[in-house]
Design a protein around this motif. Structure first.
Motif, short mmCIF file in Angstrom:
data_model
loop_
_atom_site.label_atom_id
_atom_site.label_comp_id
_atom_site.label_asym_id
_atom_site.label_seq_id
_atom_site.Cartn_x
_atom_site.Cartn_y
_atom_site.Cartn_z
N GLN A 1 -0.91 -13.41 -0.92
CA GLN A 1 0.19 -12.46 -0.93
C GLN A 1 -0.36 -11.03 -0.84
O GLN A 1 -1.50 -10.77 -1.25
N LEU B 1 2.90 -9.94 -6.36
CA LEU B 1 3.45 -11.07 -5.61
C LEU B 1 2.58 -12.31 -5.78
O LEU B 1 3.09 -13.43 -5.82
N ARG C 1 9.68 -8.00 -3.09
CA ARG C 1 9.50 -7.83 -1.64
C ARG C 1 10.50 -6.81 -1.07
O ARG C 1 10.19 -6.07 -0.15
#
Length: 932
Positions: A24, A29, A845
């Protein structure tokens, strides 16, 4: 910690490789993705952990037998509610009820108990079985207790054994004693007489009466409806004996009842009345049920030398003791409704399982038009009564308007509601129609709803499926709306015979509107209307329904038994079809079967004036047949179970008897059929004796063989068929084989329960059927006089052996639940946590909010480090610069020393350092991808 499916841990390997190969972009993340996958894998493995918990299960065992106090149901319900209210969120409450049977009223759950709905029977106390069932509802390894609400009386298995089982599992049994006192109970303890007598034999009836004190009692002994002895007598405290004398007049069954009343308030009045049955041996008469006291058929039978008793349908009690007075029953052109649902069921059981005989004669009130199609008698008749297309001369249009109001949602047992049985009745109409007929169905509550459009019955299954899917929708049935919609639908039909069946709850039929004008218009258009009312003629809307049927020139049916609905729908359809009774003079002829049945030869009788069109069943014998196109049975017979059934489809004495009335052999013909139907009582071979006695609640049947016999006359064990009949219910059938108890005797034992009547028939090979006299208990064993302390001793013994106690405040049972390790299933929680992590990943995100929080914390830490590094250096270089003036007054910092200036300098330097780090990190990731 426990993993139910640890094999799923292998998924961590491919998932770890996947995270390394496709990393990621940020640390946040990476953490979220790894945590999500880990939680999913753990959820798949079925992770369980043991935690100490006091949450458990309480099972309440409620006694609903007849020995309990009159208000016991309300008291038990209140105690169960108190227990439910005192529980915490994870605690569960279950309810087991018992009487003759044990039922789970309420499985262990957090949903509150509402009410008792199961039928357990009141004439027994299966305490041991009930506690055992309660123990089975508590999961092993979880805290639990059993709370017994009872008087401690029991039947069946001794509760001591189940106490040992509970102690082994570590489940305490608590109790609340709820018995009624017997301190001043005046009771009949026994009522004795010979079980069987010869005609004109004198005998004694002996009663034993227990009195709590010295007092004067009032007694009355009745034989059937006749009082044969009554008076007063002084009795001492304890047991006293009363003796009565009587004479057995004629063969049959004598029914006695004794009532005793004391001067004190009696807490158990049910044991003040006892009953007794005495059988009188000898040939018994046949019973003719007829609306006419001077029935022509019975007169012919009497002239033929047959002993006949005539009764009207309203005079029948329809119990086994009453039927045992007769060898057979003749139903002379009587509709099924007059015999009643209980009468039909009892009569059918008596014929097939007790060896009785049934002869049914024809007429417009019999067979199909009389409502016997799909009745309890239908299966035992040697003819079938369905409508066959090839014998129909006219087509028919029927529209059924069904009540689907809220009252139709009431359960009727077997998992069905009133609506379900109304649907079945409507489906029965569909089954009886042929493709040339038309059918439509409307469901009505506050408005009509078309279920099946009026059409020919080319696709019965589709119509049945739609009808059987009708559910109750609430509201009440609007009569006018129902009739108007049905009339509109049927007015466009083609057949000349058009008929509406209105089904409604007799206590919930509303909004009749201008129904009189509507029905008048229907009659002018040739449309008839019948009504089936669920209820009685005394219900609030019964008169309205009667008026609708009267004005519609149809029939009115009332029933409180929803099980009767399919039969009533079929009966009305039969009458409307008008093709099941042939009212024309028709020639008949005999077959060879008639001679084998009667043992006589008859000439062909003259034509009959009419007959019920039926069809011979497989296995039935055809004795007389019509000579018309139908070749229909006029006399048919067969063996129905262990009894006999004969159908005579002509009207014996009425408008449609016809020329056969003048036949010289008619009386002998009818008498011979009746004799065959009644059957002959089996005669045991010489020196063989069958006896019956009742002792200790057990009926003992014993077959004695001749000790001097040279050969064994019994090649197979005799079979005892027993009918158990409770008042107002269908008799139950049991079959047992006699067993050898000595070299010269065989025995069968039949336990007696409650207020039932037991009628046994013994099939001895080579001797035929031997019917015994019916027997019964004086009253339910639940009312047997006993010491209250016996029940309390039983309950205390159960509690003491299991670590339980007598409870005063039932809500305290939760405090006594022990803390035990409990496996907690974590899969649902792990799945929820995985979903939360996935949502956080999506949030990161989209917004980067979690990274900004992280960088903010890093900046704060760097600031604190910088300050820590600068503070020693600043203090050494500016030693002369004190924080206070020489006078001790705090000095204000200059603009160059202010925190704002320091912070601004930091803000100027930090973005450059941060940006450089970010660019270097991006450059390293790009080089890594190029190398791969």
């Amino acid at each position: 910690m426990t993993l139910l499916w640890p094999v799923y841990l292998l998924l961590l390997l491919p998932l770890g490789v996947m995270m390394w190969y496709w990393p990621q972009p940020t640390a946040v993340l990476r953490v979220l993705r790894g945590l999500t996958l880990l939680l999913i894998v753990l959820a798949l493995t079925g992770l369980m952990v043991k935690l100490p918990s006091r949450a458990g299960t309480i099972i309440v065992v409620a006694d609903r037998s007849a020995s309990m106090p009159g208000n016991h149901a309300a008291s038990e319900k209140e105690l169960i509610e108190l227990i439910s209210k005192a529980r915490v969120s994870e605690d569960r409450v279950g309810v087991v009820t018992f009487g003759e049977h044990v039922r789970i009223e309420h499985s262990p759950q957090t949903v509150p108990f509402t009410d008792f709905t199961q039928d357990v029977g009141v004439n027994g106390s299966r305490l041991s079985e009930a506690v055992e069932r309660a123990l089975s509802l508590i999961e092993p390894g979880t805290p639990g207790r059993v709370v017994v609400l009872s008087d401690g009386r029991w039947t069946g298995t001794d509760p001591v054994s189940v106490g040992a089982l509970a102690a082994t599992r570590g489940i305490p049994i608590d109790f609340r004693e709820m018995g009624r006192t017997s301190a001043s109970d005046t009771a009949i303890t026994r009522l004795d007489a010979p079980v069987s007598l010869a005609p004109r034999e004198a005998f004694m009836v002996t009663a034993w009466v227990r009195s709590p004190v010295s007092q004067e009692i009032v007694y009355e002994l009745r034989r059937g409806d006749q009082s044969i002895s009554q008076g007063k007598r002084h009795v001492d405290a304890g047991i006293s004996r009363l003796i009565f004398r009587d004479i057995a007049e004629q063969p049959g069954t004598l029914q006695y009842s004794l009532n005793v009343t004391g001067q004190t308030d009696d807490p158990v009045p049910e044991n003040n009345t006892a009953r007794l049955l005495v059988g009188v041996e000898g040939p018994r008469p046949m019973l003719c049920i007829s609306d006419s006291a001077d029935a022509g058929y019975a007169s012919l039978l009497r002239a033929g030398g047959l002993n006949i008793t005539i009764r009207k349908p309203a005079e029948m009690r329809w119990d086994l003791a009453d039927l045992s007075n007769f060898t057979g029953v003749i139903v002379e052109n009587i509709p099924a409704g007059k015999l009643g649902s209980d009468g039909l069921k009892t009569l059918a059981a008596w014929v097939s399982d007790a060896g009785g005989g049934l002869l049914m004669t024809g007429g417009r009130q019999s067979f199909g038009p009389g409502g016997y199609f799909k009745s309890a008698l239908d299966p035992i008749l040697p003819v079938s009564m369905e409508l066959r297309r090839e014998h129909r001369k006219h087509s028919l249009a029927i529209v059924v308007a069904l009540d689907r109001s809220g009252s139709m949602a009431v359960p009727v047992g077997g998992g069905r509601t009133k609506m379900d049985l109304a649907d079945l009745g409507t489906a029965q109409v569909i089954d009886m129609l042929s493709p040339m007929d038309q059918f439509g169905c409307i469901a009505v509550d506050s408005a009509p709803h078309t279920i099946v459009e009026l059409s020919t019955m080319d696709n019965k299954e589709a119509a049945r499926s739609r009808v059987l899917s009708i559910d109750s929708q609430g509201g009440g049935i609007f009569v006018y709306e129902a009739l108007a919609a049905a009339a509109k639908m049927i007015s466009a039909s083609e057949p000349q015979t058009r008929h509406i069946i209105l089904f409604a709850d007799a206590a919930d039929a509303e909004e009749p509107g201008q129904y009189r004008d509507l029905i008048d218009a229907c009659r002018k258009a040739g449309i008839t209307i019948s009504v089936i009312g669920l209820g009685t003629e005394k219900d609030s809307d019964a008169e309205l329904l009667k008026d609708v049927a009267r004005r519609g020139e149809g029939r009115i049916f009332f029933t409180n038994d929803p099980e009767e609905l399919p039969r009533l729908f079929a009966q009305d359809t039969f009458v409307v079809a008008r093709s099941t009774f042939v009212d024309e003079v028709t020639g008949v002829s005999t077959t060879g079967v008639l001679s084998s049945l009667t043992g006589k030869t008859f000439t062909d009788p003259p034509p009959v004036g009419g007959y019920n069109l039926c069809y011979l069943r497989d296995g039935a014998q055809l004795a007389v047949v019509t000579q018309d196109e139908y070749k229909a049975p006029v006399v048919a017979a067969w063996q129905a179970g262990i009894g006999r059934a004969t159908c005579l489809t002509l009207e014996v004495n009425g408008e449609f008897t016809g020329p056969v009335r003048s036949w010289k052999e008619l009386g002998d013909f009818l008498t011979s059929l009746a004799r065959w139907t009644g059957g002959a009582q089996g005669n045991l071979p010489e020196h063989m004796l069958l006896t019956q006695d009742v002792e200790g609640g057990i009926c003992r049947l014993e077959l004695h063989l001749d000790p001097q016999r040279k050969t064994d006359p019994i090649s197979s064990l005799p079979v005892v068929t027993t009918l158990r009949g409770h008042p107002g219910s269908k008799p139950a059938t049991e079959r047992v084989m006699m067993r050898w108890t000595s070299a010269d005797s065989l025995t069968a034992q039949i336990p007696l329960y409650g207020d039932e009547t037991v009628l046994s028939t013994v099939n001895v090979e080579g001797a035929g059927l031997v019917s015994m006299a019916p027997v019964c208990l004086p009253y339910s064993p639940e009312y047997r006089p006993t010491d209250n302390r016996r029940g309390l001793v039983t309950l205390r013994s159960l509690a003491r052996s299991t670590g339980g106690q007598e409870i005063i405040n039932v809500a305290d049972v939760w405090r006594d639940l022990p803390r035990q390790p409990r496996l907690i299933f974590l899969t649902p929680w792990l799945a929820i946590a995985a979903v939360i992590c996935l949502l956080l990943e999506v949030l990161e995100r989209r917004t980067g909010v979690l990274s900004s929080v992280q960088w903010g914390r890093l900046r704060g830490m760097r600031l604190r480090l910088d300050r820590a590094e600068k503070s020693p250096r600043d203090s050494s270089s500016t030693g002369s610069r004190e924080s206070t003036t020489s006078t001790g007054v705090p000095r204000m910092p200059t603009a160059a020393e202010s925190p704002a200036s320091e912070a601004s300098s930091i803000r100027e330097d930090a973005p450059q350092a941060d940006l450089s780090d970010v660019l270097q990190d991006a450059r390293r990731r790009a080089q890594g991808r190029i190398k791969r």
